[in-house]
Motif scaffolding. Structure first.
Motif, short mmCIF file in Angstrom:
data_model
loop_
_atom_site.label_atom_id
_atom_site.label_comp_id
_atom_site.label_asym_id
_atom_site.label_seq_id
_atom_site.Cartn_x
_atom_site.Cartn_y
_atom_site.Cartn_z
N PRO A 1 -19.51 4.00 54.24
CA PRO A 1 -20.12 5.09 53.44
C PRO A 1 -19.55 5.43 52.35
CG PRO A 1 -19.02 5.89 55.20
CD PRO A 1 -18.64 4.33 55.29
N VAL A 2 -20.43 5.75 51.33
CA VAL A 2 -20.46 6.41 50.03
C VAL A 2 -21.14 7.80 49.87
CG1 VAL A 2 -20.16 6.15 47.37
CG2 VAL A 2 -19.74 4.19 48.98
N LYS A 3 -20.71 8.87 49.95
CA LYS A 3 -21.38 9.99 49.89
C LYS A 3 -21.43 10.44 48.49
CE LYS A 3 -21.61 15.05 51.60
NZ LYS A 3 -21.15 15.97 52.41
N VAL A 4 -22.57 10.47 47.88
CA VAL A 4 -22.89 10.98 46.46
C VAL A 4 -23.44 12.49 46.40
CG1 VAL A 4 -23.81 10.49 44.48
CG2 VAL A 4 -23.31 8.45 45.92
N GLY B 1 -27.58 18.98 42.57
CA GLY B 1 -27.35 19.64 43.58
C GLY B 1 -28.03 18.84 44.79
N GLN B 2 -28.24 17.58 44.58
CA GLN B 2 -28.73 16.50 45.47
C GLN B 2 -27.54 15.70 45.94
OE1 GLN B 2 -32.09 14.42 44.00
NE2 GLN B 2 -32.47 13.31 46.16
N GLN B 3 -27.72 15.36 47.29
CA GLN B 3 -26.98 14.62 48.20
C GLN B 3 -27.42 13.43 48.52
OE1 GLN B 3 -24.78 16.42 51.10
NE2 GLN B 3 -23.18 17.66 49.53
N VAL B 4 -26.81 12.35 48.48
CA VAL B 4 -27.38 10.92 49.16
C VAL B 4 -26.24 9.88 49.86
CG1 VAL B 4 -26.90 9.49 47.19
CG2 VAL B 4 -28.94 8.85 48.92
N ILE B 5 -26.46 9.33 50.94
CA ILE B 5 -25.28 8.54 51.26
C ILE B 5 -25.59 7.02 50.91
CG2 ILE B 5 -24.02 7.70 53.40
CD1 ILE B 5 -23.69 10.55 52.95
N GLU C 1 -17.46 10.41 47.48
CA GLU C 1 -16.65 10.74 48.73
C GLU C 1 -16.52 9.50 49.57
OE1 GLU C 1 -16.31 13.57 52.46
OE2 GLU C 1 -17.46 14.27 51.08
N VAL C 2 -15.61 8.89 49.90
CA VAL C 2 -15.13 7.56 50.28
C VAL C 2 -13.94 7.80 51.30
CG1 VAL C 2 -16.28 6.11 48.70
CG2 VAL C 2 -13.88 6.89 48.47
N ASN D 1 -24.53 3.25 38.73
CA ASN D 1 -25.15 3.95 37.67
C ASN D 1 -25.83 5.07 38.06
OD1 ASN D 1 -24.32 1.63 35.88
ND2 ASN D 1 -25.98 0.50 36.82
N ILE D 2 -25.24 6.22 37.98
CA ILE D 2 -25.58 7.59 38.52
C ILE D 2 -26.34 8.31 37.46
CG2 ILE D 2 -24.88 9.75 39.48
CD1 ILE D 2 -22.67 8.54 40.82
N ARG D 3 -27.66 8.66 37.55
CA ARG D 3 -28.31 9.27 36.41
C ARG D 3 -28.93 10.87 37.10
NH1 ARG D 3 -32.59 5.71 33.28
NH2 ARG D 3 -30.50 5.52 32.12
#
Length: 341
Positions: free
Chosen positions: A130-133, A63-67, A114-115, A170-172
């Motif tokens: 920007p890369v929205k995760v 549920g978390q987001q980061v740019i 999202e790019v 590397n998304i954990r």
């Protein structure tokens, strides 16, 4: 017809999360289409530009987001429109990081990125993308590899070629981490020497599978034992070449020298795993060992023994024949000589 050259530029990015990665980025981050003098590179960045990282490491909760950001550096003398793409990452059979083709629908970590579709970068300039995760609320804990590329399509004859250069993510996802490996498909084969005074070798093929949910590297060791002693082999490859993604596997081949053909040769394959990248507190992976046996019959030694036995009997037969011949000559000589009164 569209082909992809992502493996040429991205494949070697597998080592980005291993030691000595900064120089490697500089080496592989350039791409040059075959019919145009255009070169570019892509590196991790912050909102102001390249930030010196080699890969983007993220540890986020569901549920978390980061740019995040990547920098597209146009090293050419003309402005270029680059296509931007995000997709799932994976490791090739040789352990190098790569991404799924741009026309493949992402199903894992790449689907969380999202790019923009494209970016126009002036000659000699740098564009920060920007890369929205966005981590889904129900995302499973563990590692979900992904990547972002800047690409340029060129036409070579009737073939459209897509050149891609990218950055590894590397998304954990936080949660219960599991570090576990399994060793399967073990095959052992003995290769002997026709020199009876030289030992042979045991070639072992085995597969190490990541049965957990975090990236792992394994320290692989093979031990062979016979009646006369033991021989061992340790994997000399760099850590990057032993990285295994969750759900993935790698096949290794080891050749252990110094094995004498004296019947059964016991072989033990041990995989000692540890988390790839930074340590995971409280998570340990158990060593896994598999035993197998290969038979090695001493044919050269038996052949040598047979030759020695034949030579022994041949020498005895020849000696007996010579002895009888000498005795016969002596008897003939004695009969032909007059006896004294």
């Amino acid at each position: 017809m569209t082909t992809s050259r992502s493996r040429g530029a991205l494949a070697r990015l597998a080592a980005l999360h291993a030691v000595g990665v900064t120089l490697l980025v500089a080496m592989v981050a350039f791409a040059t289409p075959s019919d145009a003098d255009i070169t570019w590179s892509v590196v991790p960045a912050d909102a102001n530009g390249p930030d010196g990282r080699s890969v983007i490491d993220l540890e986020l909760a569901g549920g978390q987001q980061v740019i995040e950001h990547v920098a597209v550096i146009n090293r050419s003398t003309q402005p270029v429109d680059f296509g931007i793409d995000a997709n799932d990452g994976y490791l090739t059979s040789k352990g190098y990081f790569d991404m799924r083709p741009s026309d493949a629908e992402p199903v894992d970590g790449g689907a969380w990125l999202e790019v923009p579709d494209k970016v126009t970068t002036a000659a000699g300039a740098t564009s920060v993308v920007p890369v929205k995760v966005s981590i889904p609320q129900n995302a499973t804990p563990g590692d979900h590899p992904a990547g972002v590329t800047a690409s340029l399509e060129t036409i070579s004859g009737q073939v459209r070629v897509q050149n891609r250069v990218g950055v590894r993510l590397n998304i954990r996802v936080t949660g219960d981490y599991v570090a576990k490996v399994a060793v399967t498909d073990v095959r052992a084969e003995y290769t002997g020497s026709w020199n009876p005074f030289a030992a042979g070798s045991v070639e072992v093929t085995y597969t190490v599978a990541n049965a957990g949910n975090v990236r792992l590297v394994t320290d692989n060791r093979v031990l062979t034992s016979t009646f006369v002693g033991e021989s061992s082999w340790s994997d000399p490859s760099a850590a990057k070449a032993r990285e295994i993604m969750p759900g993935g596997s790698r096949t290794f081949v080891a050749r252990v020298p110094g094995a004498w053909p004296l019947g059964p040769i016991g072989t033990t394959i041990a995989a000692i795993p540890s988390p790839a990248g930074k340590p995971v507190p409280g998570v340990t992976a158990e060593r896994v060992a598999i035993d197998t046996t290969v038979w090695a019959l001493p044919w050269p030694q038996l052949a040598l023994l047979a030759l020695l036995v034949l030579a022994f009997f041949a020498i005895r037969v020849l000696a007996a024949w010579r002895r009888r011949r000498i005795e016969k000559l002596i008897m003939l000589h004695t009969r032909g000589t007059p006896q004294e009164a």
